[in-house]
Each structure stands twice: as structure tokens, then as C-alpha cells.
Write a protein that holds these residues in place. Structure first.
Motif, PDB file in Angstrom:
ATOM      1  N   SER A  92       0.826   0.945   7.134  1.00  0.00           N
ATOM      2  CA  SER A  92       2.057   1.336   7.820  1.00  0.00           C
ATOM      3  C   SER A  92       1.900   1.179   9.333  1.00  0.00           C
ATOM      4  CB  SER A  92       2.403   2.782   7.464  1.00  0.00           C
ATOM      5  OG  SER A  92       3.531   3.218   8.175  1.00  0.00           O
ATOM      6  N   TYR A  93       0.764   1.601   9.847  1.00  0.00           N
ATOM      7  CA  TYR A  93       0.467   1.479  11.276  1.00  0.00           C
ATOM      8  C   TYR A  93       0.481   0.004  11.687  1.00  0.00           C
ATOM      9  CZ  TYR A  93      -2.171   1.779  15.647  1.00  0.00           C
ATOM     10  OH  TYR A  93      -2.579   1.662  16.952  1.00  0.00           O
ATOM     11  N   ALA A  94      -0.154  -0.843  10.883  1.00  0.00           N
ATOM     12  CA  ALA A  94      -0.201  -2.282  11.183  1.00  0.00           C
ATOM     13  C   ALA A  94       1.205  -2.863  11.219  1.00  0.00           C
ATOM     14  CB  ALA A  94      -1.050  -3.000  10.136  1.00  0.00           C
ATOM     15  N   PHE A  95       2.002  -2.548  10.211  1.00  0.00           N
ATOM     16  CA  PHE A  95       3.355  -3.079  10.125  1.00  0.00           C
ATOM     17  C   PHE A  95       4.193  -2.631  11.327  1.00  0.00           C
ATOM     18  CE2 PHE A  95       7.722  -3.271   8.586  1.00  0.00           C
ATOM     19  CZ  PHE A  95       7.764  -4.553   8.081  1.00  0.00           C
ATOM     20  N   LYS A  96       4.087  -1.359  11.687  1.00  0.00           N
ATOM     21  CA  LYS A  96       4.839  -0.830  12.833  1.00  0.00           C
ATOM     22  C   LYS A  96       4.429  -1.506  14.141  1.00  0.00           C
ATOM     23  CE  LYS A  96       5.506   3.733  10.855  1.00  0.00           C
ATOM     24  NZ  LYS A  96       5.005   5.113  10.840  1.00  0.00           N
ATOM     25  N   ASN A  97       3.205  -2.035  14.155  1.00  0.00           N
ATOM     26  CA  ASN A  97       2.711  -2.714  15.345  1.00  0.00           C
ATOM     27  C   ASN A  97       2.835  -4.234  15.248  1.00  0.00           C
ATOM     28  OD1 ASN A  97       1.411  -0.748  17.445  1.00  0.00           O
ATOM     29  ND2 ASN A  97       1.012   0.122  15.420  1.00  0.00           N
ATOM     30  N   GLY A  98       3.687  -4.694  14.338  1.00  0.00           N
ATOM     31  CA  GLY A  98       4.033  -6.098  14.270  1.00  0.00           C
ATOM     32  C   GLY A  98       3.049  -7.007  13.567  1.00  0.00           C
ATOM     33  N   LEU A  99       2.116  -6.433  12.823  1.00  0.00           N
ATOM     34  CA  LEU A  99       1.136  -7.248  12.104  1.00  0.00           C
ATOM     35  C   LEU A  99       1.545  -7.350  10.639  1.00  0.00           C
ATOM     36  CD1 LEU A  99      -1.810  -5.640  13.905  1.00  0.00           C
ATOM     37  CD2 LEU A  99      -1.303  -8.074  13.981  1.00  0.00           C
ATOM     38  N   HIS A 100       1.517  -8.572  10.111  1.00  0.00           N
ATOM     39  CA  HIS A 100       1.965  -8.784   8.739  1.00  0.00           C
ATOM     40  C   HIS A 100       0.886  -9.395   7.848  1.00  0.00           C
ATOM     41  CE1 HIS A 100       5.932  -7.622  10.026  1.00  0.00           C
ATOM     42  NE2 HIS A 100       5.782  -8.423  11.063  1.00  0.00           N
ATOM     43  N   LYS A 101      -0.309  -9.590   8.419  1.00  0.00           N
ATOM     44  CA  LYS A 101      -1.446 -10.084   7.653  1.00  0.00           C
ATOM     45  C   LYS A 101      -2.623  -9.134   7.888  1.00  0.00           C
ATOM     46  CE  LYS A 101      -1.639 -13.958   9.807  1.00  0.00           C
ATOM     47  NZ  LYS A 101      -2.075 -15.267  10.288  1.00  0.00           N
ATOM     48  N   LEU A 102      -3.196  -8.669   6.803  1.00  0.00           N
ATOM     49  CA  LEU A 102      -4.345  -7.770   6.891  1.00  0.00           C
ATOM     50  C   LEU A 102      -5.557  -8.431   6.251  1.00  0.00           C
ATOM     51  CD1 LEU A 102      -2.683  -4.385   5.905  1.00  0.00           C
ATOM     52  CD2 LEU A 102      -3.065  -5.311   8.181  1.00  0.00           C
ATOM     53  N   LYS A 103      -6.716  -8.091   6.786  1.00  0.00           N
ATOM     54  CA  LYS A 103      -7.973  -8.625   6.285  1.00  0.00           C
ATOM     55  C   LYS A 103      -8.975  -7.482   6.219  1.00  0.00           C
ATOM     56  CE  LYS A 103      -9.481 -12.584   7.921  1.00  0.00           C
ATOM     57  NZ  LYS A 103     -10.096 -13.622   8.767  1.00  0.00           N
ATOM     58  N   LEU A 104      -9.852  -7.537   5.231  1.00  0.00           N
ATOM     59  CA  LEU A 104     -10.946  -6.568   5.146  1.00  0.00           C
ATOM     60  C   LEU A 104     -12.121  -7.209   4.438  1.00  0.00           C
ATOM     61  CD1 LEU A 104     -11.005  -5.463   1.964  1.00  0.00           C
ATOM     62  CD2 LEU A 104      -9.048  -4.150   2.759  1.00  0.00           C
ATOM     63  N   ASN A 105     -13.284  -6.675   4.690  1.00  0.00           N
ATOM     64  CA  ASN A 105     -14.490  -7.092   3.989  1.00  0.00           C
ATOM     65  C   ASN A 105     -14.852  -5.960   3.032  1.00  0.00           C
ATOM     66  OD1 ASN A 105     -14.685  -9.520   5.393  1.00  0.00           O
ATOM     67  ND2 ASN A 105     -15.830  -8.576   7.051  1.00  0.00           N
ATOM     68  N   ALA A 106     -14.630  -6.208   1.744  1.00  0.00           N
ATOM     69  CA  ALA A 106     -14.809  -5.170   0.723  1.00  0.00           C
ATOM     70  C   ALA A 106     -16.200  -5.228   0.122  1.00  0.00           C
ATOM     71  CB  ALA A 106     -13.778  -5.359  -0.382  1.00  0.00           C
ATOM     72  N   GLN A 107     -16.818  -4.065  -0.012  1.00  0.00           N
ATOM     73  CA  GLN A 107     -18.021  -4.002  -0.824  1.00  0.00           C
ATOM     74  C   GLN A 107     -17.600  -4.430  -2.232  1.00  0.00           C
ATOM     75  OE1 GLN A 107     -20.017  -0.214  -0.522  1.00  0.00           O
ATOM     76  NE2 GLN A 107     -20.152  -0.342   1.712  1.00  0.00           N
ATOM     77  N   THR A 108     -18.428  -5.216  -2.897  1.00  0.00           N
ATOM     78  CA  THR A 108     -18.000  -5.809  -4.162  1.00  0.00           C
ATOM     79  C   THR A 108     -17.598  -4.761  -5.201  1.00  0.00           C
ATOM     80  OG1 THR A 108     -20.309  -6.059  -4.828  1.00  0.00           O
ATOM     81  CG2 THR A 108     -19.227  -7.978  -3.839  1.00  0.00           C
ATOM     82  N   HIS A 109     -18.221  -3.605  -5.204  1.00  0.00           N
ATOM     83  CA  HIS A 109     -17.841  -2.579  -6.182  1.00  0.00           C
ATOM     84  C   HIS A 109     -16.442  -2.037  -5.914  1.00  0.00           C
ATOM     85  CE1 HIS A 109     -18.118   1.072  -3.703  1.00  0.00           C
ATOM     86  NE2 HIS A 109     -19.063   0.421  -3.051  1.00  0.00           N
ATOM     87  N   ALA A 110     -15.934  -2.204  -4.679  1.00  0.00           N
ATOM     88  CA  ALA A 110     -14.616  -1.679  -4.312  1.00  0.00           C
ATOM     89  C   ALA A 110     -13.502  -2.718  -4.461  1.00  0.00           C
ATOM     90  CB  ALA A 110     -14.654  -1.158  -2.877  1.00  0.00           C
TER      91      ALA A 110
END
Length: 140
Positions: A92-110
Motif C-alpha cells: 500500500s505504501y509503495a502504491f501510494k508513492n507511485g511505485l507499481h513494480k515490487l521486487k524481493l529476494n525470498a528465502q526459498t522456504h518462503a
């Protein structure tokens, strides 16, 4: 459960306390890798249950993406919706700040957790702090 954007040093320290417990104490990540040079440039989030910090995460803008980082939930608060709540607040914070693409590095178990939130794997497996990860993205 109450998720907030950290606005003062006490709230940031609450987020750090959750991160230390999960990443440093539980997963043996060296502190100098966990608490890094990006802390001052990040927006920090913490989730409280009955006034006690139980989950945390941080957010930065990197190469046009909203980068979701350091998502963690204390062992006793897992499977309670705390992780989903903190992710929802960050998105929600990202969207409100004009960002529409998110990225993360997930631990494989997650990966199944993040996949359930709409993230897709876009990389091969790699090690970060000695822990297997894959990069995931989501458009919002």
C-alpha cells in the motif's frame, strides 16, 4: 495486530529487535550483514500485537522498483497473519508513492508465502548470507 511505518527511533529499534531475533539469533546471519548501509535510506515497518513488536520489514526504491526487504516474523507470531499484514502495508505504501513494480529476494522456504501474495519467481537460486534465495516480482 497493528502495522505502522516507523516514524521515530523507538519504532525503528522495535523493527530491528524483531530482525535481530529472526535473522541474527535464529538464522545466524552476521549482524554486519543484517544491519547494513541502507538502513538510513529505507522506510521501516513494524507490526505490533498487544503492544509487542512481532514482525518487521523495510522498503527502498531501487532501479525503479519498490524493493521489499528484511521481512520477518517472530516464531511465536508465525501463521497468525502478521507476515501478510506487513506485506499489505508495504504494498500500500509503495502504491501510494507511485511505485507499481515490487521486487524481493525470498528465502526459498518462503517462496510459497510470497507466491500466495502474487509474487512470481524471476531468478535462479542464489545465496545471500549463506541462505538460498530467489528473486520475485509483483506488479501492483
Amino acid at each position: 495486530m497493528n502495522v505502522i511505518v516507523c516514524e521515530n527511533e523507538n519504532e525503528i529499534q522495535d523493527a530491528f529487535s524483531v530482525r535481530r531475533t529472526v535473522f541474527i539469533d535464529e538464522q545466524n546471519v552476521p549482524e554486519e550483514e543484517e544491519i547494513d548501509q541502507f538502513e538510513d535510506d529505507a522506510t521501516h515497518f513494524v507490526s505490533y500485537h498487544e503492544g509487542v513488536p512481532v514482525a518487521a520489514g523495510r522498503f527502498r526504491v531501487v532501479d525503479g522498483y519498490g524493493k521489499v526487504e528484511r521481512i520477518c516474523v517472530l516464531k511465536e507470531a508465525r501463521k497468525t497473519g502478521s507476515g501478510k499484514a506487513i506485506m499489505s502495508e508495504i504494498e500500500s505504501y509503495a502504491f501510494k508513492n507511485g511505485l507499481h513494480k515490487l521486487k524481493l529476494n525470498a528465502q526459498t522456504h518462503a517462496i510459497p508465502f510470497y507466491a500466495s501474495l502474487g509474487y512470481e519467481v524471476v531468478s535462479e537460486e542464489f545465496l545471500d548470507a549463506g541462505i538460498p534465495h530467489k528473486t520475485m516480482i509483483k506488479k501492483i
